[in-house]
Write a protein that holds these residues in place. Structure first.
Motif, PDB file in Angstrom:
ATOM      1  N   MET A 182      12.897  24.371  15.097  1.00 14.05           N
ATOM      2  CA  MET A 182      13.860  23.308  15.392  1.00 14.05           C
ATOM      3  C   MET A 182      14.793  23.109  14.202  1.00 14.05           C
ATOM      4  N   SER A 183      15.622  22.096  14.232  1.00 18.59           N
ATOM      5  CA  SER A 183      16.498  21.801  13.094  1.00 18.59           C
ATOM      6  C   SER A 183      15.725  21.028  12.039  1.00 18.59           C
ATOM      7  N   TRP A 184      16.282  20.969  10.829  1.00 13.85           N
ATOM      8  CA  TRP A 184      15.633  20.219   9.755  1.00 13.85           C
ATOM      9  C   TRP A 184      15.535  18.740  10.113  1.00 13.85           C
ATOM     10  N   ASP A 185      16.586  18.211  10.756  1.00 13.59           N
ATOM     11  CA  ASP A 185      16.548  16.802  11.165  1.00 13.59           C
ATOM     12  C   ASP A 185      15.386  16.529  12.115  1.00 13.59           C
ATOM     13  N   ASP A 186      15.176  17.457  13.062  1.00 11.46           N
ATOM     14  CA  ASP A 186      14.070  17.302  14.011  1.00 11.46           C
ATOM     15  C   ASP A 186      12.721  17.402  13.302  1.00 11.46           C
ATOM     16  N   ALA A 187      12.629  18.350  12.366  1.00  8.73           N
ATOM     17  CA  ALA A 187      11.369  18.548  11.633  1.00  8.73           C
ATOM     18  C   ALA A 187      11.013  17.303  10.828  1.00  8.73           C
ATOM     19  N   MET A 188      12.006  16.725  10.144  1.00 10.01           N
ATOM     20  CA  MET A 188      11.744  15.520   9.360  1.00 10.01           C
ATOM     21  C   MET A 188      11.441  14.329  10.266  1.00 10.01           C
ATOM     22  N   GLY A 189      11.994  14.362  11.478  1.00 13.01           N
ATOM     23  CA  GLY A 189      11.653  13.318  12.441  1.00 13.01           C
ATOM     24  C   GLY A 189      10.183  13.347  12.817  1.00 13.01           C
ATOM     25  N   LEU A 190       9.607  14.553  12.895  1.00 12.85           N
ATOM     26  CA  LEU A 190       8.167  14.666  13.165  1.00 12.85           C
ATOM     27  C   LEU A 190       7.343  14.072  12.025  1.00 12.85           C
ATOM     28  N   ILE A 191       7.834  14.229  10.800  1.00 11.04           N
ATOM     29  CA  ILE A 191       7.146  13.630   9.646  1.00 11.04           C
ATOM     30  C   ILE A 191       7.135  12.105   9.779  1.00 11.04           C
ATOM     31  N   VAL A 192       8.274  11.554  10.164  1.00  5.05           N
ATOM     32  CA  VAL A 192       8.348  10.101  10.352  1.00  5.05           C
ATOM     33  C   VAL A 192       7.390   9.663  11.456  1.00  5.05           C
ATOM     34  N   LEU A 193       7.362  10.420  12.561  1.00  7.63           N
ATOM     35  CA  LEU A 193       6.435  10.109  13.651  1.00  7.63           C
ATOM     36  C   LEU A 193       4.988  10.151  13.173  1.00  7.63           C
ATOM     37  N   GLU A 194       4.675  11.181  12.388  1.00  5.40           N
ATOM     38  CA  GLU A 194       3.318  11.295  11.850  1.00  5.40           C
ATOM     39  C   GLU A 194       2.945  10.072  11.037  1.00  5.40           C
ATOM     40  N   GLY A 195       3.855   9.652  10.159  1.00  5.83           N
ATOM     41  CA  GLY A 195       3.580   8.481   9.328  1.00  5.83           C
ATOM     42  C   GLY A 195       3.406   7.222  10.145  1.00  5.83           C
ATOM     43  N   LEU A 196       4.250   7.047  11.166  1.00  2.00           N
ATOM     44  CA  LEU A 196       4.130   5.869  12.024  1.00  2.00           C
ATOM     45  C   LEU A 196       2.802   5.865  12.777  1.00  2.00           C
TER      46      LEU A 196
END
Length: 483
Positions: free
Chosen positions: A118-132
């Protein structure tokens, strides 16, 4: 000299009169002093400062699905900022000498497994989801339930597998190991160097760095990894000046024109919370997030308990003070890391260096966090480190994570086989998710074959079912005629 220290130094003086800072952090109550906390804060920073070099190198060396790469200068800023802010937050909110920064292993998952999908923006979004999700699990008490669901040997195998994966990345990125092109008509997938032999000055720098790092580790020198990176960067700069080096790869070691520069916050906020769902299947997203949670989960729990025990802060029942708050802050650190494009931030076992210097409270974190804040302005120095000088640190971290293998009972096949598959599949398939999946599925299968299916926690059953779908997604899509 602090007021507390002056009182302590007077013969026959009574109990020290704690000031507001002392009372807030319980410095005297925990048998520490401001001086010890400051020394501990410095020790922790210099022991874990290598992440300011390694995290940008790991993330910037990978490309996303669209061929885009993250800027190394911006990554240094993001890495330092998240480490500074979250370390200070942990100090004030959790009152433990526990520093946080981008996690090694977690950044490898993001760079080499998630970003290519995916894009970097999408990948970092998964990190945010993980943290939440981690924050939700903490608040609901499910975090401990997940911890208990997975057998300890499998947790240790995950750590070992990630260690081997990180070490392999170090060898490959330094050029010590390379892929043999298909045109070579050979069945050997990798080889020594680029031609079957070690050639070139950069490889020599890497080899010397590995020898220096393992020598320092064997001598148990504090800050061994950072010392090695700094030393070999200096060597690389000299080599680059006196030798004819065709290419160092991403970074050429040169003395920068400026030592100090303004931080570049260009990556902050570059994330898409749900963008990944438009790039890959829901099952893949669930498993990727689950992989991130697993990697973060167990490292954090082990680190928090280990540091608290080393500092003598566990209560009579062996519990960590303010554990709920500490775990919640750790989850928030993952959110911050994703939001800043620095990968998931987590607690660092290197905090033990600060504890060894006498740190017992979160006041030490104010020092460590402050030093990370200062690093925001030292980007020119941090971006001259070539991979050949930093990669030995990856090999060293791989070794340190590999030591967990001694805790696995290799005589019990029902746990030894899943552990082996977890460890082997990660580096051999270049995927942490694949390794975890292989371990979980084989564990459930063996327990079932042995007639002991009831011993498997329901969470492990559910996760293994997801992994089965993940591994068989192509034939399933063909059967369902999904395109």
């Amino acid at each position: 000299m602090s007021e507390t220290q002056q009182v302590e130094d007077r013969p026959g003086a009574g109990p020290p009169q704690a000031n507001s800072v002392d009372r807030f952090f319980k410095i005297s109550a925990r048998g520490s002093t401001v001086g010890r906390e400051v020394r501990g804060g410095f020790a922790t920073f210099f022991t874990m400062a290598y992440i300011l070099v390694l995290n940008p190198i790991i993330l910037s060396s990978a490309k996303d699905k669209f061929g885009e790469q993250l800027d190394s200068v911006q990554l240094v800023t993001a890495t330092a900022l998240v480490a500074a802010v979250m370390t200070i937050v942990m100090g004030v909110g959790g009152n433990l000498p526990l520093a946080l920064a981008a996690g090694l292993g977690l950044n490898a998952v993001v760079a080499f497994q998630i970003a290519p999908l995916m894009s970097w923006d999408d990948a970092m979004g998964l990190i945010v989801l993980e943290g939440l999700l981690i924050c939700v699990l903490v608040v609901t008490g499910l975090r401990e339930a997940v911890m208990y669901a997975i057998p300890q040997p499998l947790k240790q195998a995950i750590s070992v597998g990630i260690g081997l994966f990180i070490a392999f990345i170090g060898f490959v990125d330094a050029g010590f190991v390379s892929r043999i092109p298909d045109a070579a008509n050979t069945t050997v997938p990798v080889q020594l160097g680029a031609t079957g032999a070690l050639t070139g000055w950069p490889i020599l720098v890497f080899c010397l760095g590995v020898l220096l790092t393992i020598g320092l580790l064997a001598r148990k020198v504090k800050g061994a990894i950072l010392i090695s990176i700094v030393t070999m960067t200096a060597v690389a700069i000299v080599v680059n000046e006196i030798a004819d080096v065709k290419s160092w790869g991403l970074t050429t070691p040169q003395v920068p024109d400026d030592v100090v520069a303004s931080p570049d916050f260009g990556l902050l906020g570059d994330f898409s919370l749900f963008g990944a769902f438009g790039e890959v299947s829901v099952i893949t997203v669930v498993l990727l997030v689950f992989t991130l949670i697993l990697s973060d989960f167990f490292d954090t729990m082990g680190t928090v308990v280990g540091i608290s025990a080393e500092a003598g802060l566990l209560d009579e029942e062996g519990k960590v003070p303010n554990l709920g708050r500490v775990l919640l802050i750790d989850g928030a650190a993952a959110v911050a890391g994703g939001a800043a494009s620095a990968s998931s931030a987590t607690s660092y076992i290197e905090s033990a260096a600060g504890v060894g210097e006498g740190a017992r409270t979160g006041f030490a974190n104010l020092v460590t966090g402050g030093l990370f804040a200062c690093a925001l302005f030292l980007t020119p120095l941090l971006t001259i480190v070539p991979m050949q000088a930093a990669a030995p640190a990856l090999v060293a971290v791989g070794f340190l994570m590999m030591t967990q293998v001694k805790h696995i009972d290799w005589d019990r096949y029902e746990i030894a086989i899943p552990a082996f598959l977890t460890i082997a599949v990660m580096p051999f398939t270049y995927s942490i998710t694949n390794g975890i999946g292989a371990g979980f599925v084989s564990y459930v299968l063996i327990k079932t074959v042995l007639g002991r299916a009831k011993e498997v926690h329901w969470l492990l059953w559910g996760t293994s079912a997801l992994f089965l779908i993940y591994f068989a997604i192509d034939p399933i899509e063909q059967l369902l005629d999904v395109k």
